[in-house]
Scaffold this motif. Structure first.
Motif, mmCIF file in Angstrom:
data_model
loop_
_atom_site.group_PDB
_atom_site.id
_atom_site.type_symbol
_atom_site.label_atom_id
_atom_site.label_comp_id
_atom_site.label_asym_id
_atom_site.label_seq_id
_atom_site.Cartn_x
_atom_site.Cartn_y
_atom_site.Cartn_z
ATOM 1 N N GLY A 1 37.823 34.663 49.472
ATOM 2 C CA GLY A 1 37.051 35.920 48.974
ATOM 3 C C GLY A 1 35.779 36.090 49.539
ATOM 4 O O GLY A 1 35.261 37.041 49.871
ATOM 5 N N THR A 2 34.968 35.322 49.177
ATOM 6 C CA THR A 2 33.380 35.248 49.416
ATOM 7 C C THR A 2 32.931 36.500 49.217
ATOM 8 O O THR A 2 32.478 37.314 50.201
ATOM 9 C CB THR A 2 32.972 34.727 50.877
ATOM 10 O OG1 THR A 2 33.745 33.470 51.187
ATOM 11 C CG2 THR A 2 31.641 34.284 51.031
ATOM 12 N N VAL A 3 32.666 36.879 47.941
ATOM 13 C CA VAL A 3 32.372 38.235 47.603
ATOM 14 C C VAL A 3 30.870 38.484 47.887
ATOM 15 O O VAL A 3 30.452 39.636 48.125
ATOM 16 C CB VAL A 3 32.833 38.824 46.312
ATOM 17 C CG1 VAL A 3 34.386 38.691 46.237
ATOM 18 C CG2 VAL A 3 32.231 37.819 45.200
ATOM 19 N N VAL A 4 30.092 37.701 47.712
ATOM 20 C CA VAL A 4 28.696 37.735 47.902
ATOM 21 C C VAL A 4 28.388 37.373 49.321
ATOM 22 O O VAL A 4 28.495 36.267 49.727
ATOM 23 C CB VAL A 4 27.637 36.722 46.844
ATOM 24 C CG1 VAL A 4 26.148 37.155 47.317
ATOM 25 C CG2 VAL A 4 27.808 37.301 45.640
ATOM 26 N N MET A 5 28.027 38.409 50.152
ATOM 27 C CA MET A 5 27.922 38.223 51.709
ATOM 28 C C MET A 5 26.776 37.710 52.030
ATOM 29 O O MET A 5 26.789 37.099 53.094
ATOM 30 C CB MET A 5 28.500 39.587 52.291
ATOM 31 C CG MET A 5 29.743 39.969 52.117
ATOM 32 S SD MET A 5 30.350 41.495 52.929
ATOM 33 C CE MET A 5 29.268 42.786 52.171
ATOM 34 N N THR A 6 25.538 38.201 51.475
ATOM 35 C CA THR A 6 24.041 37.823 52.082
ATOM 36 C C THR A 6 23.165 37.402 51.070
ATOM 37 O O THR A 6 23.419 38.258 49.713
ATOM 38 C CB THR A 6 23.558 38.948 52.895
ATOM 39 O OG1 THR A 6 23.918 40.022 52.007
ATOM 40 C CG2 THR A 6 24.471 39.238 53.922
ATOM 41 N N PHE A 7 22.515 36.526 51.226
ATOM 42 C CA PHE A 7 21.129 36.251 50.554
ATOM 43 C C PHE A 7 20.271 36.024 51.500
ATOM 44 O O PHE A 7 20.545 35.354 52.434
ATOM 45 C CB PHE A 7 21.199 35.363 49.283
ATOM 46 C CG PHE A 7 21.330 35.777 48.006
ATOM 47 C CD1 PHE A 7 20.916 37.084 47.574
ATOM 48 C CD2 PHE A 7 22.266 35.394 47.230
ATOM 49 C CE1 PHE A 7 21.358 37.652 46.223
ATOM 50 C CE2 PHE A 7 22.982 35.988 46.043
ATOM 51 C CZ PHE A 7 22.205 37.239 45.497
ATOM 52 N N VAL B 1 25.329 42.123 36.667
ATOM 53 C CA VAL B 1 25.851 42.211 37.899
ATOM 54 C C VAL B 1 26.688 40.952 38.169
ATOM 55 O O VAL B 1 27.812 40.816 38.742
ATOM 56 C CB VAL B 1 24.796 42.562 38.977
ATOM 57 C CG1 VAL B 1 25.702 42.533 40.571
ATOM 58 C CG2 VAL B 1 24.461 44.007 38.577
ATOM 59 N N ALA B 2 25.948 40.044 38.023
ATOM 60 C CA ALA B 2 26.176 38.521 38.748
ATOM 61 C C ALA B 2 27.235 37.983 37.638
ATOM 62 O O ALA B 2 28.289 37.267 38.431
ATOM 63 C CB ALA B 2 25.180 37.435 38.391
ATOM 64 N N ALA B 3 27.478 38.361 36.602
ATOM 65 C CA ALA B 3 28.624 37.749 35.822
ATOM 66 C C ALA B 3 29.927 38.551 35.864
ATOM 67 O O ALA B 3 30.883 38.198 35.381
ATOM 68 C CB ALA B 3 28.219 37.705 34.163
ATOM 69 N N THR B 4 29.909 39.672 36.619
ATOM 70 C CA THR B 4 30.947 40.624 36.315
ATOM 71 C C THR B 4 31.696 41.006 37.784
ATOM 72 O O THR B 4 32.867 40.689 38.184
ATOM 73 C CB THR B 4 30.619 41.998 35.752
ATOM 74 O OG1 THR B 4 29.618 42.502 36.583
ATOM 75 C CG2 THR B 4 30.140 41.480 34.214
ATOM 76 N N ASP B 5 31.015 41.663 38.534
ATOM 77 C CA ASP B 5 31.556 42.028 39.849
ATOM 78 C C ASP B 5 32.190 41.056 40.836
ATOM 79 O O ASP B 5 33.141 41.114 41.333
ATOM 80 C CB ASP B 5 30.802 42.748 40.591
ATOM 81 C CG ASP B 5 30.577 44.531 40.546
ATOM 82 O OD1 ASP B 5 31.403 44.590 39.712
ATOM 83 O OD2 ASP B 5 30.273 45.206 41.408
ATOM 84 N N THR B 6 31.509 39.816 40.759
ATOM 85 C CA THR B 6 31.742 38.795 41.599
ATOM 86 C C THR B 6 33.285 38.241 41.108
ATOM 87 O O THR B 6 34.033 38.062 42.030
ATOM 88 C CB THR B 6 30.551 37.659 41.358
ATOM 89 O OG1 THR B 6 30.481 37.370 40.075
ATOM 90 C CG2 THR B 6 29.441 37.782 42.073
ATOM 91 N N THR B 7 33.351 38.058 39.885
ATOM 92 C CA THR B 7 34.627 37.397 39.462
ATOM 93 C C THR B 7 35.883 38.484 39.593
ATOM 94 O O THR B 7 36.817 38.400 40.010
ATOM 95 C CB THR B 7 34.528 37.137 37.934
ATOM 96 O OG1 THR B 7 33.418 36.362 37.840
ATOM 97 C CG2 THR B 7 35.818 36.430 37.496
ATOM 98 N N LYS B 8 35.392 39.914 39.513
ATOM 99 C CA LYS B 8 36.294 40.938 39.506
ATOM 100 C C LYS B 8 37.176 41.103 41.040
ATOM 101 O O LYS B 8 38.017 41.070 41.262
ATOM 102 C CB LYS B 8 35.469 42.202 39.383
ATOM 103 C CG LYS B 8 36.422 43.449 39.785
ATOM 104 C CD LYS B 8 35.441 44.524 39.679
ATOM 105 C CE LYS B 8 35.840 45.876 40.376
ATOM 106 N NZ LYS B 8 35.185 46.938 40.403
ATOM 107 N N PHE C 1 26.107 43.520 50.904
ATOM 108 C CA PHE C 1 26.011 42.481 49.931
ATOM 109 C C PHE C 1 27.009 42.120 49.120
ATOM 110 O O PHE C 1 27.349 40.942 49.213
ATOM 111 C CB PHE C 1 24.681 43.215 48.772
ATOM 112 C CG PHE C 1 24.668 42.252 47.573
ATOM 113 C CD1 PHE C 1 24.074 40.982 47.898
ATOM 114 C CD2 PHE C 1 24.783 42.593 46.532
ATOM 115 C CE1 PHE C 1 23.785 40.134 46.734
ATOM 116 C CE2 PHE C 1 24.622 41.663 45.506
ATOM 117 C CZ PHE C 1 23.919 40.499 45.690
ATOM 118 N N MET C 2 27.850 42.877 48.902
ATOM 119 C CA MET C 2 29.043 42.711 48.056
ATOM 120 C C MET C 2 30.322 43.069 48.702
ATOM 121 O O MET C 2 30.389 44.187 48.809
ATOM 122 C CB MET C 2 28.993 43.183 46.528
ATOM 123 C CG MET C 2 30.017 42.908 45.539
ATOM 124 S SD MET C 2 29.764 41.273 44.967
ATOM 125 C CE MET C 2 28.534 41.736 43.577
#
Lengths: 448, 66
Positions: free
Chosen positions: A323-329, A277-284, A426-427
């Motif tokens: 973009g800031t695709v990861v919105m929350t942690f 997940v971390a390596a793919t959706d974020t860059t996409k 989240f994303m």
């Protein structure tokens, strides 16, 4: 909360088994700006940011009710502190002694078995976190990424070859998703016949509120099924590498020893899920926001194209901020402390709102505009710093550089429009994006 | 006064942001640890070294008077 209980928890091991509960004692009323509601997470980001802005200006650390419509609601959960300014996001991210990850890092409340299957060192604390992380980190250093760069450039070229004559594509599906997914599968050494399953399952992991991916099924069912599929693939690879070691990252993980012990199949599986997940959706999704931004602000695209090599590195930082695709942690406090005038108690959850931090007007001029020349650009798109800072940042930048080189030199007059957003807290994903451009061949008079 | 690079080994996670900023000065090893290639950077390396120090997400790097 007594100190005895806190001391009894073995935080070194991540505190998995003893859970430090939060308390409603001495908490203010829930903030009148409610960032936990389902309605809030259905808004587009620009709309959300009007509320974030009020919080940044007036109550940068606000007390919020638990997330509404959680995947697995917890009736004992009193709520959380929302961090909306870059300053506090950065301060708390860097203070991993007080704010730990071992009690979970996802904003939403998800099934425990799912978290165990998926989070690996994302939800661990030191020293275990650092030991595991160093194992993988050595595969993502600048030098290692440079070694992969030729391959990444070649893949990016091939992908643009495949669509260059089409003139009209779904950018998210036909282009943005493929480069990171292929790169991930190659780095890990996923067998070719398992690539499609890996891609589909990685999407199931983060899709817990997206109707298109859920197709009427319960989110936890889809998530656990997806996690199980990735564990199954990792299990096959584990057996295979034990018999036939190769030179990929997965073999390195199978062979690695931490304090004399090897990772077992379940640990490797969790690692594989996290990475998928971390390596793919974020860059996409970052790529999709970048083409949307350059469509809205063509002068930015022109500026970048004037000197691609000299400007792309700075531009990429802005793609990531924009973009800031990861919105929350989230983190959990394990000792009493103060944050921006609020009293934080052991067990309290704090949630980073990265999208808000990256629109912080006290740090960024005209934050909602894409400004590819922005410098400095201390965004929190890779996290707010500290030990959990994005491990794959070098790799992500390398992929974005390769992809945008191909796009801007071959099909530069694109128009991106009509995004379909992934519905989660989240994303900040884009599942579909219309993308029209002059086909590459059309510029060749011989084909006219 | 000459300056020396100091690494807090408890903080360093071997991410390699420093190597990206100043490849002549910092290098991540195959085991994930970071090596300082030259503890006393020259004047023309200083900009890159400052960039590495400011860019370190775990604040593991500093310059001290030697």
């Amino acid at each position: 909360m007594s100190n005895a209980l806190i001391d009894a928890v073995d935080w070194d091991e991540g505190g998995d088994d003893v859970f430090l509960p939060a308390t409603l004692e001495n908490k203010p009323d829930y903030d009148e700006i409610d960032v936990s509601s389902s309605a809030f997470w259905k808004m587009e980001f620009a709309e959300q940011d009007k509320y974030f802005r009020m919080l940044r200006e007036q109550r940068p650390v606000s007390w919020q009710r638990p997330v509404e419509d959680a995947v697995t609601p917890d009736p004992d959960d009193p709520g959380y502190w929302a961090l909306t300014r870059l300053k506090e996001i950065s301060e708390v991210s860097r203070n991993s002694d007080t704010y730990v990850s071992g009690q979970g890092v996802i904003f939403d409340m998800l099934p425990k078995i799912f978290l165990t299957m998926t989070q690996s060192f994302l939800a661990m604390d030191n020293p275990m976190h650092n030991k595991l992380r160093k194992l993988v980190a050595s595969a993502f250093t600048p030098k290692q990424v440079r070694r992969m760069e030729d391959k990444i450039r070649q893949t990016a070229k091939q992908l643009v070859d495949d669509i260059a004559e089409a003139g009209q594509i779904d950018f998210a599906v036909d282009l943005a998703e493929k480069l990171p997914m292929i790169t991930f599968c190659e780095i890990m050494g996923v067998p070719r016949e398992r690539w499609e399953d890996t891609i589909a399952a990685a999407q199931g992991i983060v899709a817990w509120a997206d109707p298109e991916i859920l197709q009427g099924r319960a989110p936890d069912e889809v998530q656990i099924e997806a996690a199980s599929m990735l564990h199954e693939i990792a299990g096959e690879m584990y057996e295979e590498r034990l018999r036939n070691p190769t030179d990929d990252l997965f073999t390195a993980l199978v062979q690695a020893e931490i304090d004399g012990e090897k990772l077992d199949e379940a640990q490797l599986g969790a690692f594989f899920v996290l990475m998928s997940v971390a390596a793919t959706d974020t860059t996409k999704h970052t790529s999709s926001y970048a083409v949307l931004g350059m469509t809205r602000q063509p002068e930015q695209r022109a500026w970048l194209m004037e000197d691609f090599d000299g400007r792309i590195d700075r531009a990429i930082e802005e793609f990531i901020r924009y973009g800031t695709v990861v919105m929350t942690f989230r983190r959990t406090a394990i000792e009493e402390t103060e944050l921006c005038g609020q009293q934080i108690m052991p067990g309290d959850k704090v949630v980073f709102f990265y999208g808000s931090g990256n629109r912080d007007e006290t740090v960024f001029e005209n934050p909602s505009e894409m400004n590819l020349a922005r410098d400095p650009n201390p965004h929190c798109g890779f996290g707010g710093g500290g030990v959990h800072f994005c491990l794959g940042s070098n790799l992500a930048k390398s992929m974005l550089r390769a992809l945008f080189y191909e796009i801007l030199t071959r099909i530069p007059d694109f128009k991106a429009s009509n995004p379909t957003y992934l519905g989660t807290n989240f994303m900040r994903g884009i599942t579909h994006l219309d993308f029209a451009f002059t086909p590459e061949k059309a510029e060749n008079p011989g084909d006219a | 006064m000459p300056k020396k690079i100091v690494v807090d080994r408890n903080r360093c996670t071997g991410l390699g942001m420093c190597e990206a900023a100043a490849p002549d000065v910092f290098e991540i090893q195959p085991d994930g640890s970071m090596t300082v290639l030259c503890e006393h950077p020259s004047d023309d390396q200083m900009d890159a070294v400052h960039e590495a120090i400011d860019g370190c997400p775990t604040e593991a790097l500093s310059l001290v008077d030697d």
